[in-house]
Scaffold this active site. Structure first.
Site: not given
Length: 455
Positions: A81, A87, A90, A169, A292, A321, A342, A385, A412
């Protein structure tokens, strides 16, 4: 202490020379001065030797900005990039991909050891992203104006709300790039009012782009604080220009703060969802619901979860979840019954639609929080999750009371994963394996699938 010599702490604004030794969990790199003072630096690579200006100084560590690269690391690569150094999206484009994968595994190991109290945790090598660029099926861009009053659309600079203007991008699916450029042209042509965060005034706040990786269907959502005139005609023009743009929606967000989406969304052209295929199932995905960001690698994640759960025809699996059912439906292939929980009602409704749409009869979905619903259920296997903040203590307590024989935890956030696994281990569960998965190449984020069995 008698005989000790205090090291002088550097001052803000000082120039120091440091060797970068590691990638830090938040995305920066970390190194030490010759006197041993720890410095965190963005846009640096382990193995770099740098001249750094200290911009913030604390007692035992500081933060710096690169002034000059004295010696390049062998792990440094040219970013794809052209605005990678500005930016904030990333953090690791200058780091070779093999090193990124090793660093993410190390992040998970260190969190489990330091925060979870595990000795030699069973962490596997990180599973690589099959295509480490062009993988994102969703991008959400803030809209603003620069100092010259021109419309800018892009990502925020690191640690700021100044927008780096983008026309493409390299991390998002390249099929979204022309739509991004056309949407920017439509904004300028119609001279729409642009949201001003400081004044909390103006109309257009964000552009949200989605694409079905397998189907090619695209969805565009305009997030607004006020009315956009002639939005229907702009939507119709964009749909004429892009045959795969199946819908244009408007989401209303009139609140201050960093939340992107508001509670109300309506469709102004086409339909309010796209369809994509994950694990052989066809899912309907709406503008504000979680899916995702890389469909093909999400299949790898789902496969890992199904294998770890090892559910049989007599087993009841609780998918906590559960979102729109992207793990529930694959789990239902082997299980007797899957119960999804959920709290976000639109996702529950989509999960029910997706199960019916795919002819999956052994799934049911409950609306409510996991801590409220889980104590009323029975489960042989629990799949978790949660969001980045991890599980509430009440959830851990409810799982322990249920005594499922297996727990599969998708995370995550290595820090909250370590915290929750420690609590489950204290309640009699053994950590069998942790598999990092790189769903977010070029960033510091890492997904993990952990398996625990009752001791």
């Amino acid at each position: 202490m008698v005989g000790s010599v205090a090291r002088p702490r550097p001052m803000q604004g000082d120039l120091v020379t440091i060797e970068i030794t590691a990638l830090a969990a938040g995305g920066d790199s970390v190194g030490r001065t010759g006197a041993g003072y720890v410095v965190f630096v963005p846009d640096a690579v382990p193995g770099d030797r740098l001249e750094v200006r200290l911009v913030r100084v604390k007692r035992d560590h500081g933060f710096g900005q690169v002034v000059r690269v004295l010696e390049n690391s062998p792990h440094r690569v040219r970013p794809h990039c052209i605005v990678a150094d500005r930016c904030g999206s990333c953090q690791w484009q200058a780091v070779d991909y093999a090193y990124q994968l090793a660093a993410k595994r190390q992040q998970v190991i260190e969190a489990l050891v330091r925060l979870g109290g595990f000795t030699n945790p069973p962490v596997e090598p990180t599973i690589a992203q099959p295509v480490p660029f062009g993988y994102r099926n969703k991008s959400t861009f803030p809209v603003g104006r620069n100092a010259r009053g021109e419309v800018v659309v892009g990502y925020y600079r690191k640690d700021s709300h100044r927008i780096v203007n983008l026309n493409a991008c390299p991390v998002q699916d390249s099929r979204l790039d022309p739509l991004l450029r056309a949407a920017k042209e439509a904004i300028c042509d119609r001279n729409w009012s642009i949201y001003d965060e400081a004044r909390h005034s103006g109309a257009l706040r964000h552009l949200a782009l989605r694409i079905g990786e397998r189907t090619g269907e695209m969805l565009l959502t305009l997030v607004t604080h006020g009315v956009l005139p002639a939005v229907e005609s702009a939507a119709a023009q964009l749909r004429d220009q892009f045959p795969d743009l199946v819908g244009v929606c408007v989401n209303e967000n009139t609140e201050r703060g960093n939340a992107i989406f508001g509670e109300r969304t309506h469709c102004v052209a086409g339909r309010p969802y796209l369809e994509d295929i994950l694990g052989g199932f066809r899912f309907r995905v709406e503008p504000t619901t979680f899916f995702q960001i890389c469909t093909s690698h999400a299949e790898s994640l789902a496969r890992l979860v199904v294998e770890a759960a090892a559910a049989g025809p007599g087993d009841t699996v609780v998918d906590a979840y559960c979102g729109i059912g992207t793990l529930s439906l694959p789990l239902a292939r082997g299980a007797g019954q899957v119960i999804g929980i959920e709290s976000y009602l639109p996702s529950v409704e989509q999960a029910r639609t997706n199960a019916q749409f795919n002819g999956v009869a052994n799934c049911k979905f409950i609306a409510g929080t996991v801590e409220d619903q889980l104590p009323h259920l029975q489960a042989d296997i629990v799949v978790l999750d949660p969001p980045r903040r991890g599980c509430e203590r009440a959830v851990i307590a409810a799982i322990s009371a249920l005594e499922p024989r297996r727990i599969v935890y998708v995370s995550c956030n290595p820090a909250t994963l370590a915290r929750d696994l420690q609590l489950l281990a204290q309640d009699g569960y053994n950590l069998v394996s942790v598999q990092p998965v790189d769903l977010f190449a070029q960033t510091h984020h890492v997904e993990s699938v952990a398996l625990l069995v009752r001791g």
